[in-house]
Design a protein around this motif. Structure first.
Motif, PDB file in Angstrom:
ATOM      1  N   VAL A 277       0.849  -1.127  -0.047  1.00 14.36           N
ATOM      2  CA  VAL A 277      -0.159  -0.073  -0.018  1.00 14.36           C
ATOM      3  C   VAL A 277       0.821   1.065  -0.187  1.00 14.36           C
ATOM      4  CG1 VAL A 277      -1.710   1.352   1.239  1.00 14.36           C
ATOM      5  CG2 VAL A 277      -1.815  -1.291   0.996  1.00 14.36           C
ATOM      6  N   PRO A 278       1.857   1.357   1.141  1.00 10.22           N
ATOM      7  CA  PRO A 278       2.493   2.540   1.079  1.00 10.22           C
ATOM      8  C   PRO A 278       3.597   2.569  -0.271  1.00 10.22           C
ATOM      9  CG  PRO A 278       3.373   0.966   2.696  1.00 10.22           C
ATOM     10  CD  PRO A 278       2.187   0.420   2.122  1.00 10.22           C
ATOM     11  N   GLU A 279       4.003   1.483  -0.663  1.00 13.01           N
ATOM     12  CA  GLU A 279       5.077   1.476  -2.068  1.00 13.01           C
ATOM     13  C   GLU A 279       3.963   2.124  -3.211  1.00 13.01           C
ATOM     14  OE1 GLU A 279       8.247  -1.736  -1.547  1.00 13.01           O
ATOM     15  OE2 GLU A 279       6.281  -2.348  -2.328  1.00 13.01           O
ATOM     16  N   LYS A 280       2.735   1.692  -3.258  1.00 18.15           N
ATOM     17  CA  LYS A 280       1.868   2.301  -4.394  1.00 18.15           C
ATOM     18  C   LYS A 280       1.608   3.622  -4.303  1.00 18.15           C
ATOM     19  CE  LYS A 280      -0.487  -2.084  -5.557  1.00 18.15           C
ATOM     20  NZ  LYS A 280      -1.793  -2.966  -5.142  1.00 18.15           N
ATOM     21  N   ALA A 281       1.429   4.078  -3.027  1.00 17.80           N
ATOM     22  CA  ALA A 281       1.109   5.512  -2.739  1.00 17.80           C
ATOM     23  C   ALA A 281       2.555   6.478  -3.426  1.00 17.80           C
ATOM     24  CB  ALA A 281       1.017   5.748  -1.298  1.00 17.80           C
ATOM     25  N   VAL A 282       3.686   5.840  -2.840  1.00 14.10           N
ATOM     26  CA  VAL A 282       4.868   6.514  -3.287  1.00 14.10           C
ATOM     27  C   VAL A 282       4.954   6.520  -4.790  1.00 14.10           C
ATOM     28  CG1 VAL A 282       7.704   6.443  -3.402  1.00 14.10           C
ATOM     29  CG2 VAL A 282       6.100   6.028  -1.100  1.00 14.10           C
ATOM     30  N   THR A 283       4.612   5.595  -5.405  1.00 13.67           N
ATOM     31  CA  THR A 283       4.979   5.698  -6.946  1.00 13.67           C
ATOM     32  C   THR A 283       4.015   6.669  -7.372  1.00 13.67           C
ATOM     33  OG1 THR A 283       5.559   3.251  -6.963  1.00 13.67           O
ATOM     34  CG2 THR A 283       4.799   4.216  -8.821  1.00 13.67           C
TER      35      THR A 283
ATOM     36  N   LYS B 264      -1.054  15.358  -3.109  1.00 10.20           N
ATOM     37  CA  LYS B 264      -1.396  15.153  -1.755  1.00 10.20           C
ATOM     38  C   LYS B 264      -2.634  14.062  -1.692  1.00 10.20           C
ATOM     39  CE  LYS B 264      -4.150  17.630   1.534  1.00 10.20           C
ATOM     40  NZ  LYS B 264      -4.890  19.440   1.858  1.00 10.20           N
ATOM     41  N   GLU B 265      -3.402  13.820  -2.576  1.00 11.42           N
ATOM     42  CA  GLU B 265      -4.515  12.880  -2.711  1.00 11.42           C
ATOM     43  C   GLU B 265      -3.799  11.327  -2.718  1.00 11.42           C
ATOM     44  OE1 GLU B 265      -8.112  11.120  -2.436  1.00 11.42           O
ATOM     45  OE2 GLU B 265      -7.552  13.186  -2.315  1.00 11.42           O
ATOM     46  N   ALA B 266      -2.919  11.380  -3.556  1.00 14.79           N
ATOM     47  CA  ALA B 266      -2.123  10.088  -3.576  1.00 14.79           C
ATOM     48  C   ALA B 266      -1.385   9.511  -2.486  1.00 14.79           C
ATOM     49  CB  ALA B 266      -0.972  10.137  -4.868  1.00 14.79           C
ATOM     50  N   PHE B 267      -0.901  10.711  -2.007  1.00 16.35           N
ATOM     51  CA  PHE B 267       0.099  10.277  -0.760  1.00 16.35           C
ATOM     52  C   PHE B 267      -0.726   9.884   0.760  1.00 16.35           C
ATOM     53  CE2 PHE B 267       3.536  11.392   2.700  1.00 16.35           C
ATOM     54  CZ  PHE B 267       3.913  10.316   2.460  1.00 16.35           C
ATOM     55  N   ARG B 268      -2.126  10.243   0.412  1.00 11.85           N
ATOM     56  CA  ARG B 268      -3.043  10.287   1.636  1.00 11.85           C
ATOM     57  C   ARG B 268      -3.021   8.527   2.229  1.00 11.85           C
ATOM     58  NH1 ARG B 268      -8.863  12.401   0.593  1.00 11.85           N
ATOM     59  NH2 ARG B 268      -7.473  14.336   0.811  1.00 11.85           N
ATOM     60  N   ASP B 269      -3.206   7.453   1.081  1.00  7.59           N
ATOM     61  CA  ASP B 269      -3.052   6.063   1.598  1.00  7.59           C
ATOM     62  C   ASP B 269      -1.888   5.612   2.204  1.00  7.59           C
ATOM     63  OD1 ASP B 269      -5.483   5.801   0.484  1.00  7.59           O
ATOM     64  OD2 ASP B 269      -4.674   4.875  -1.464  1.00  7.59           O
TER      65      ASP B 269
ATOM     66  N   LYS C   6      -0.021   7.951   3.971  1.00 11.10           N
ATOM     67  CA  LYS C   6      -0.017   8.403   5.500  1.00 11.10           C
ATOM     68  C   LYS C   6      -1.016   7.408   6.548  1.00 11.10           C
ATOM     69  CE  LYS C   6      -0.163  12.918   5.990  1.00 11.10           C
ATOM     70  NZ  LYS C   6      -0.693  14.411   5.836  1.00 11.10           N
ATOM     71  N   LEU C   7      -1.887   7.200   5.849  1.00 18.85           N
ATOM     72  CA  LEU C   7      -2.965   6.075   6.443  1.00 18.85           C
ATOM     73  C   LEU C   7      -2.223   5.078   7.024  1.00 18.85           C
ATOM     74  CD1 LEU C   7      -6.388   6.691   4.540  1.00 18.85           C
ATOM     75  CD2 LEU C   7      -5.732   7.472   7.014  1.00 18.85           C
ATOM     76  N   TRP C   8      -1.479   4.519   6.105  1.00 20.41           N
ATOM     77  CA  TRP C   8      -0.732   3.190   6.459  1.00 20.41           C
ATOM     78  C   TRP C   8       0.138   3.303   7.479  1.00 20.41           C
ATOM     79  CZ3 TRP C   8       4.518   2.092   6.470  1.00 20.41           C
ATOM     80  CH2 TRP C   8       4.725   0.869   6.598  1.00 20.41           C
TER      81      TRP C   8
ATOM     82  N   ASP D  97      10.805   5.254   0.409  1.00 19.86           N
ATOM     83  CA  ASP D  97      10.884   4.284  -0.688  1.00 19.86           C
ATOM     84  C   ASP D  97      12.088   2.888  -0.122  1.00 19.86           C
ATOM     85  OD1 ASP D  97       9.394   2.522  -2.676  1.00 19.86           O
ATOM     86  OD2 ASP D  97      10.959   3.095  -3.826  1.00 19.86           O
ATOM     87  N   GLY D  98      12.950   3.664   0.056  1.00 22.03           N
ATOM     88  CA  GLY D  98      14.147   2.613   0.575  1.00 22.03           C
ATOM     89  C   GLY D  98      13.855   2.186   1.893  1.00 22.03           C
ATOM     90  N   LEU D  99      13.376   2.909   2.614  1.00 23.47           N
ATOM     91  CA  LEU D  99      13.311   2.592   4.076  1.00 23.47           C
ATOM     92  C   LEU D  99      12.021   1.557   4.207  1.00 23.47           C
ATOM     93  CD1 LEU D  99      13.239   5.942   5.901  1.00 23.47           C
ATOM     94  CD2 LEU D  99      14.768   4.283   5.996  1.00 23.47           C
ATOM     95  N   LEU D 100      11.066   1.578   3.271  1.00 26.06           N
ATOM     96  CA  LEU D 100      10.006   0.521   3.165  1.00 26.06           C
ATOM     97  C   LEU D 100      10.462  -0.679   2.679  1.00 26.06           C
ATOM     98  CD1 LEU D 100       7.057   2.786   1.596  1.00 26.06           C
ATOM     99  CD2 LEU D 100       7.046   1.648   3.625  1.00 26.06           C
ATOM    100  N   ARG D 101      11.485  -0.727   1.633  1.00 23.85           N
ATOM    101  CA  ARG D 101      12.066  -2.165   1.183  1.00 23.85           C
ATOM    102  C   ARG D 101      12.691  -2.473   2.370  1.00 23.85           C
ATOM    103  NH1 ARG D 101      12.920   1.207  -3.377  1.00 23.85           N
ATOM    104  NH2 ARG D 101      15.091   1.753  -2.809  1.00 23.85           N
ATOM    105  N   ASP D 102      13.530  -1.682   3.269  1.00 21.90           N
ATOM    106  CA  ASP D 102      14.622  -2.216   4.355  1.00 21.90           C
ATOM    107  C   ASP D 102      13.486  -2.936   5.345  1.00 21.90           C
ATOM    108  OD1 ASP D 102      16.911  -1.323   3.277  1.00 21.90           O
ATOM    109  OD2 ASP D 102      16.808   0.565   4.247  1.00 21.90           O
ATOM    110  N   TYR D 103      12.301  -2.378   5.556  1.00 21.66           N
ATOM    111  CA  TYR D 103      11.183  -2.818   6.519  1.00 21.66           C
ATOM    112  C   TYR D 103      10.906  -4.344   6.039  1.00 21.66           C
ATOM    113  CZ  TYR D 103       7.107  -3.268   9.457  1.00 21.66           C
ATOM    114  OH  TYR D 103       6.279  -3.369  10.241  1.00 21.66           O
ATOM    115  N   ARG D 104      10.526  -4.318   4.654  1.00 20.71           N
ATOM    116  CA  ARG D 104       9.998  -5.424   4.302  1.00 20.71           C
ATOM    117  C   ARG D 104      10.974  -6.486   4.095  1.00 20.71           C
ATOM    118  NH1 ARG D 104       9.777  -4.576  -1.830  1.00 20.71           N
ATOM    119  NH2 ARG D 104      12.012  -5.280  -1.499  1.00 20.71           N
TER     120      ARG D 104
END
Length: 477
Positions: A26-32, A47-52, A54-56, A102-109
């Motif tokens: 979900v956050p990876e798609k929002a980042v893209t 702003k709309e795209a990044f909302r998901d 932020k919710l995640w 995006d890099g931090l999300l990959r590290d977390y994954r």
């Protein structure tokens, strides 16, 4: 010290157990989507795209904190940076923040972060996988994401470099060079096309070591390889102090060596207990860089001093002018500092490498390897100290000056290279410059220029010394 080192390495093992990967789709798609919007400077859509995303993050923040408070802080900071950049209409700042997130999300994954116990599960196989991911960014010409990946690769290298150096010094030296080339190319639009070739070469270098098994011999090679150069410096200083008949100088040198060993061990244990090789990576690179540069400058002076004393008449006059101590207090202190820096530079890496090998072999094999490596170094030290005093004075001074100058040349190159990896000095390279990692010669003017200056100074001193001797000989005739 050997027993303390073994105890510390075994008491605080590193490495995290495998776990199910968290879902960050979900956050990876929002980042893209947000990146796409920012490319068009459409801040309303961004702003709309990044909302998901932020919710995640609102839902997942506590889970991330439970695994890694440090990672959670970094993610939280980037979410705030991106939100503020979108609000202020700053596309560049928002894009940079998204790439970092995006890099931090990959590290977390993938689990390639420092957890709350100070451990990480980065392996050589996962490091190679990250090289492949970086190549994909390069292929898609997503240079912002590629640059972030390269920065991650530099920070994470310390977690896996022990696996490489225990198998091949050549492979290790080549990787150190390629990490700098990678950073230089990915940030230079005129050289970005060459980034993929460097990544291919790095993968080819590392793949043979991805699934190797380790034995006591590999553990023994680490303290031997890392400690040999420091041993040459300390042994040369001790031999000179002995020949100068200055026991207090020997005590200063031994004291500097002991403090260097203790500092290396303490810092290594701090990494094992509170941090990790990943978290300590940049600090280790900075320590290696600054100690290398400072020690190099000191060794240049020592090399000149040893060479100047190869004139027997001058040496005899020097000794005759000293009633008690042939070596001044200032020189004794500088010798101690030089011994400390040389030991610290090599000792810290040795401890961290060995900590990284915990779990790769049995406890018996690891302890055996450490003791064998240190034992071989001890034997070499005893032999050097015992027999070097029997070398005639003139050859001793000339050989010692040459050894110290060689290490001075090498420490300067590797020290500046480390500072480039740490981001203190720009990682700019030139294709026409030579690259010989084994001698710490890298294709960058930042490292080669001071090395060239050292060589020119050395040649000037040799020529001047030769001309002076010839003139004195002619006057005597």
């Amino acid at each position: 010290m050997a027993l303390l080192l073994c105890f510390g390495v075994l008491l605080f093992p590193s490495g995290a157990s495998a776990a199910e990967k968290p879902d960050v789709s979900v956050p990876e798609k929002a980042v893209t989507k947000t990146l796409t919007a920012l490319e068009k400077s459409d801040f309303v859509q961004a702003k709309e795209a990044f909302r998901d995303g932020k919710l995640w993050w609102t839902r997942s923040k506590q889970d991330v904190k439970g695994k890694s408070y440090d990672l959670a802080q970094q993610m939280d900071r980037q979410v705030a940076v991106i939100t503020l950049a979108i609000l202020n209409g700053e596309a560049k700042a928002g894009t940079e923040g998204l790439h970092t997130l995006d890099g931090l999300l990959r590290d977390y994954r993938d689990g390639t972060y420092t957890d709350n116990d100070g451990k990480t599960k980065i392996t050589l196989a996962s490091y190679i996988k990250k090289l492949g991911e970086t190549r994909e960014f390069v292929k898609n010409e997503d240079w912002g994401a590629a640059d972030q990946q390269v920065q991650d690769l530099q920070k994470q290298w310390l977690s896996v470099e022990g696996d490489v150096v225990s198998q091949s010094q050549v492979a290790y030296d080549n990787m150190e060079r390629d990490l700098m080339l990678l950073a230089a190319y990915v940030q230079d639009p005129t050289n970005q096309a060459r980034t993929a070739d460097v990544l291919d070469g790095m993968e080819d270098t590392l793949k043979p070591f991805a699934n190797v098994t380790y034995t006591w011999f590999d553990a023994a090679l680490i303290p031997f390889r890392e400690g040999l150069e420091a041993l040459l410096i300390v042994a040369t200083l001790l031999t000179f102090a002995k020949r100068a008949k200055t026991p207090s100088a020997r005590r200063w040198i031994i004291g500097g060596t002991a403090v260097g060993l203790l500092t290396s061990l303490v810092l290594g244990l701090i990494v094992a207990i509170w941090l990790s090789a990943l978290a300590f990576g940049n600090n280790s690179t900075l320590i290696n860089g600054w100690t290398g540069v400072i020690a190099s400058l000191m060794m240049l002076y020592v090399s000149y001093w040893l060479h100047s004393n190869s004139d027997m008449a001058k040496w005899n006059n020097y000794m005759a002018s000293k009633s008690d101590e042939a070596i001044s207090n200032g020189k004794m202190i500088s010798f101690a500092i030089l011994a400390f820096l040389a030991i610290l530079r090599e000792g810290l890496e040795t401890v961290i490498f060995l900590i990284g090998m915990v779990g790769r072999m049995s406890t018996t094999e690891l302890v055996t390897g450490i003791l064998v490596g240190l034992g071989v170094l001890l034997v070499i030290a005893v032999v050097m100290l015992k027999f070097s005093v029997h070398i005639p004075l003139k050859p001793f001074f000339m050989i010692s000056a040459a050894i110290v100058f060689y290490l001075c040349f090498k420490f300067m190159g590797s020290g500046i290279h480390s500072l480039q990896l740490a981001g203190v000095i720009p990682a700019t390279v030139q294709d026409y410059l030579p690259s010989i990692p084994a001698l710490s010669i890298y294709p960058s003017w930042y490292s080669i220029l001071p090395q060239l200056i050292f060589v020119v100074v050395a040649l000037f001193i040799l020529v001047r010394s030769g001309l002076k001797k010839r003139a004195m000989k002619q006057l005597a005739e």
